[in-house]
Design a protein around this motif. Structure first.
Motif, short mmCIF file in Angstrom:
data_model
loop_
_atom_site.label_atom_id
_atom_site.label_comp_id
_atom_site.label_asym_id
_atom_site.label_seq_id
_atom_site.Cartn_x
_atom_site.Cartn_y
_atom_site.Cartn_z
N LYS A 13 -0.68 -11.35 -15.98
CA LYS A 13 0.39 -10.73 -16.78
C LYS A 13 -0.21 -9.66 -17.70
O LYS A 13 0.33 -8.56 -17.83
CB LYS A 13 1.10 -11.80 -17.59
CG LYS A 13 2.39 -11.32 -18.25
CD LYS A 13 3.16 -12.49 -18.87
CE LYS A 13 3.76 -13.39 -17.81
NZ LYS A 13 4.64 -14.43 -18.40
N LYS A 14 -1.35 -9.97 -18.32
CA LYS A 14 -1.99 -9.03 -19.24
C LYS A 14 -2.45 -7.77 -18.51
O LYS A 14 -2.36 -6.67 -19.07
CB LYS A 14 -3.18 -9.72 -19.91
CG LYS A 14 -3.93 -8.83 -20.90
CD LYS A 14 -5.09 -9.57 -21.54
CE LYS A 14 -6.19 -9.84 -20.54
NZ LYS A 14 -7.40 -10.46 -21.17
N LYS A 15 -2.93 -7.91 -17.28
CA LYS A 15 -3.48 -6.78 -16.54
C LYS A 15 -2.47 -6.16 -15.57
O LYS A 15 -2.82 -5.32 -14.75
CB LYS A 15 -4.74 -7.22 -15.78
CG LYS A 15 -5.90 -7.60 -16.70
CD LYS A 15 -7.11 -8.11 -15.93
CE LYS A 15 -7.75 -7.04 -15.07
NZ LYS A 15 -8.33 -5.93 -15.82
N ASN A 16 -1.20 -6.62 -15.67
CA ASN A 16 -0.14 -6.09 -14.80
C ASN A 16 -0.51 -6.19 -13.32
O ASN A 16 -0.32 -5.25 -12.54
CB ASN A 16 0.18 -4.63 -15.16
CG ASN A 16 0.83 -4.50 -16.52
OD1 ASN A 16 1.82 -5.18 -16.80
ND2 ASN A 16 0.27 -3.67 -17.38
N MET A 17 -1.06 -7.32 -12.95
CA MET A 17 -1.44 -7.56 -11.56
C MET A 17 -0.28 -8.16 -10.77
O MET A 17 0.61 -8.81 -11.34
CB MET A 17 -2.66 -8.48 -11.49
CG MET A 17 -3.95 -7.83 -12.01
SD MET A 17 -5.29 -9.03 -12.15
CE MET A 17 -6.72 -7.96 -11.97
N PHE A 18 -0.31 -7.96 -9.46
CA PHE A 18 0.77 -8.45 -8.59
C PHE A 18 0.29 -9.68 -7.83
O PHE A 18 -0.65 -9.59 -7.03
CB PHE A 18 1.20 -7.35 -7.62
CG PHE A 18 2.40 -7.72 -6.79
CD1 PHE A 18 3.68 -7.51 -7.26
CD2 PHE A 18 2.24 -8.28 -5.52
CE1 PHE A 18 4.78 -7.85 -6.51
CE2 PHE A 18 3.33 -8.63 -4.76
CZ PHE A 18 4.62 -8.41 -5.25
N SER A 47 0.82 -1.20 0.00
CA SER A 47 0.00 0.00 0.00
C SER A 47 0.86 1.26 0.00
O SER A 47 0.41 2.32 -0.44
CB SER A 47 -0.93 0.00 1.21
OG SER A 47 -0.20 0.08 2.42
N ARG A 48 2.10 1.13 0.46
CA ARG A 48 2.99 2.28 0.51
C ARG A 48 3.84 2.42 -0.75
O ARG A 48 4.15 3.53 -1.18
CB ARG A 48 3.90 2.16 1.73
CG ARG A 48 4.82 3.35 1.95
CD ARG A 48 5.63 3.21 3.22
NE ARG A 48 4.80 3.10 4.41
CZ ARG A 48 5.29 3.08 5.66
NH1 ARG A 48 6.60 3.16 5.86
NH2 ARG A 48 4.48 2.98 6.69
N TRP A 49 4.22 1.28 -1.36
CA TRP A 49 5.21 1.33 -2.42
C TRP A 49 4.75 0.80 -3.78
O TRP A 49 5.44 0.97 -4.78
CB TRP A 49 6.46 0.54 -2.00
CG TRP A 49 7.18 1.16 -0.86
CD1 TRP A 49 7.15 0.77 0.45
CD2 TRP A 49 8.04 2.30 -0.90
NE1 TRP A 49 7.94 1.58 1.22
CE2 TRP A 49 8.50 2.53 0.41
CE3 TRP A 49 8.48 3.13 -1.94
CZ2 TRP A 49 9.37 3.57 0.73
CZ3 TRP A 49 9.35 4.17 -1.62
CH2 TRP A 49 9.78 4.38 -0.30
N CYS A 50 3.59 0.13 -3.84
CA CYS A 50 3.13 -0.43 -5.11
C CYS A 50 2.16 0.55 -5.77
O CYS A 50 1.12 0.90 -5.20
CB CYS A 50 2.43 -1.77 -4.87
SG CYS A 50 1.98 -2.64 -6.37
N PRO A 57 -9.72 -4.07 -11.42
CA PRO A 57 -8.84 -3.03 -11.95
C PRO A 57 -7.46 -3.56 -12.33
O PRO A 57 -6.94 -4.48 -11.68
CB PRO A 57 -8.73 -2.04 -10.78
CG PRO A 57 -9.91 -2.30 -9.92
CD PRO A 57 -10.21 -3.75 -10.06
N ASP A 58 -6.89 -3.00 -13.37
CA ASP A 58 -5.50 -3.30 -13.72
C ASP A 58 -4.59 -2.90 -12.56
O ASP A 58 -4.93 -2.04 -11.76
CB ASP A 58 -5.09 -2.54 -14.98
CG ASP A 58 -5.80 -3.04 -16.23
OD1 ASP A 58 -6.52 -4.05 -16.13
OD2 ASP A 58 -5.66 -2.40 -17.30
N HIS A 59 -3.45 -3.55 -12.47
CA HIS A 59 -2.44 -3.27 -11.44
C HIS A 59 -2.90 -3.66 -10.03
O HIS A 59 -2.27 -3.25 -9.05
CB HIS A 59 -2.03 -1.79 -11.46
CG HIS A 59 -1.57 -1.30 -12.80
ND1 HIS A 59 -0.35 -1.64 -13.34
CD2 HIS A 59 -2.19 -0.51 -13.71
CE1 HIS A 59 -0.23 -1.07 -14.53
NE2 HIS A 59 -1.33 -0.39 -14.78
#
Length: 411
Positions: free
Chosen positions: A211-216, A121-124, A180-182
């Motif tokens: 990978k497509k949605k740039n999720m972590f 929540s602080r750095w991503c 949501p993406d990311h």
């Protein structure tokens, strides 16, 4: 000076339904009462299961005359962190070879998840509010921790349908696509609360979406080895994502697999794209740790590290785990077969299709309440059963009660 407390206006919190049920069970004097909402792995005698090798090593450590009593570093025991990282990723993992995988020892899995959430929540994606996708119906534990950390953008994704008692993989994919993406995506593997294990092809589809949605990916590897009996098989989804070059976090828990409930032994595994990134992330997490628990407990971590680093002890531990997993599988088979013979007019195959410590049997909250009031049988509200709580003394009674409540609702 007033006699009233300065905290006179502080309201009492309402207890969770599971806490209320456990209190009711303890107060119940009925001789046939059964409680299947435990969160721990039980042996046949109803006591917490502890592998024999863990008992042996624990005693050796306690009786060691040269044992150190100094605090561990904020990041925990380096030997423990290295051992559990290799256990999860495999000793030949490319991430380990390239020195971009490590971890932080934590006081259990809840602390590991909270630490990871607060760091993210602080750095991503610092320019936008963090959103987190969590599995449903496994979401209560994650949701409580997320909200306590100040995360409010929470998106459940469906895994299991209680009416059909089936995995709903298409709905799972749809929910992730709509999120949501990311986003950060919480991914339970091994001993999941539902007992459901995705196939390798299903995990690959999920990886493609992330990978497509740039999720972590934020994995939760609970009690590795307790689902299939094979530590590498249980960790395969995590290892696959690492091979696909994802950066990720993974909560590790060792409570059931090592029987170390009172020791609160956990870890937050980190896989980055470079050693430089790993060192930076670890340093920031250590700063967070200093403001929380300062240093983790040592004894449980020493037990785990001692066993994993000694080939003979490690094999003995794996044998202990396999024996217990076989016992859980036998209990599942007996439960399914007994329900089938009681002619409940429904399929109970999902009981043996699931694995690990827990199973969702497909009861409604009304049915769960009825079982508690009329049969002195206590289950969590979602109808989840701790399989290890079943034994020769209560299996027939439990299955008969479940049979009766399901038949009554069909009339």
């Amino acid at each position: 000076m007033t006699s009233l407390s300065v905290f006179i206006d502080v309201p009492k919190t309402s207890k969770l339904k599971e806490e209320q049920q456990e209190e009711e069970f303890l107060q119940n004097r009925h001789h046939r009462k059964v409680f299947l909402g435990q969160r721990i792995l039980l042996s046949d005698d109803g006591l917490p299961w502890v592998p024999l090798v863990v008992r042996k090593v624990y005693q050796q450590i306690l009786n060691d005359p040269i044992r150190s009593y100094e605090d561990l570093p904020a990041g925990g025991s380096p030997e423990f962190v290295r051992a559990v990282t290799e256990l999860a990723l495999g000793k030949t993992s490319k991430a380990i070879m390239e020195n971009r995988a490590g971890g932080i020892q934590t006081p259990g899995s809840t602390a590991a998840f909270r630490l990871g959430v607060e760091f993210l929540s602080r750095w991503c994606n610092v320019d936008q509010k963090m959103s987190v996708c969590i599995p449903q119906p496994d979401c209560d534990w994650y949701k409580c921790t997320l909200e306590a950390a100040g995360v409010t953008d929470i998106y459940p994704y469906r895994i299991w349908d209680g009416k059909t008692t089936k995995l709903v993989f298409l709905e799972l994919l749809k929910d992730l696509e709509m999120s949501p993406d990311h986003s950060v995506v919480v991914l339970p593997i091994c001993c999941t609360p539902t007992g459901i294990q995705l196939s390798s092809s299903e995990w690959k589809e999920m990886a493609s979406i992330l990978k497509k949605k740039n999720m972590f990916p934020f994995f939760h590897l609970k009690d590795q080895g307790m689902a299939s009996g094979d530590v590498d098989m249980d960790a395969w989804p995590l290892q696959y994502f690492v091979s696909e070059n994802f950066e990720l976090f993974c909560v590790q828990s060792f409570s059931a697999s090592f029987g170390l409930y009172g020791e609160s032994v956990g870890s937050l595994l980190l896989v980055m794209r470079s050693n430089e990134a790993l060192l930076s992330v670890r340093s920031q997490m250590e700063c967070l740790v200093y403001g929380k628990w300062s240093t983790p407990a040592a004894t449980g971590a020493r037990v785990v590290a001692t066993i994993l680093y000694n080939p003979m002890l490690c094999e003995e531990w794996k044998d202990n785990v396999q024996t217990t997993v076989k016992r859980l599988l036998i209990i599942r088979e007996k439960m399914r077969e007994t329900l089938r013979l009681l002619e409940t007019l429904r399929s109970w195959n999902h009981i043996t299709e699931q694995s690990g410590l827990f199973t969702y049997i497909g009861l409604t909250s009304d049915q769960v309440d009825f079982l508690a009031k009329e049969n002195n049988l206590y289950l969590p509200e979602a109808g989840q059963i701790n399989i290890s709580g079943l034994n020769a003394n209560n299996l027939h009674y439990v299955t008969q009660c479940i049979s009766d409540v399901t038949l009554n609702d069909m009339k």
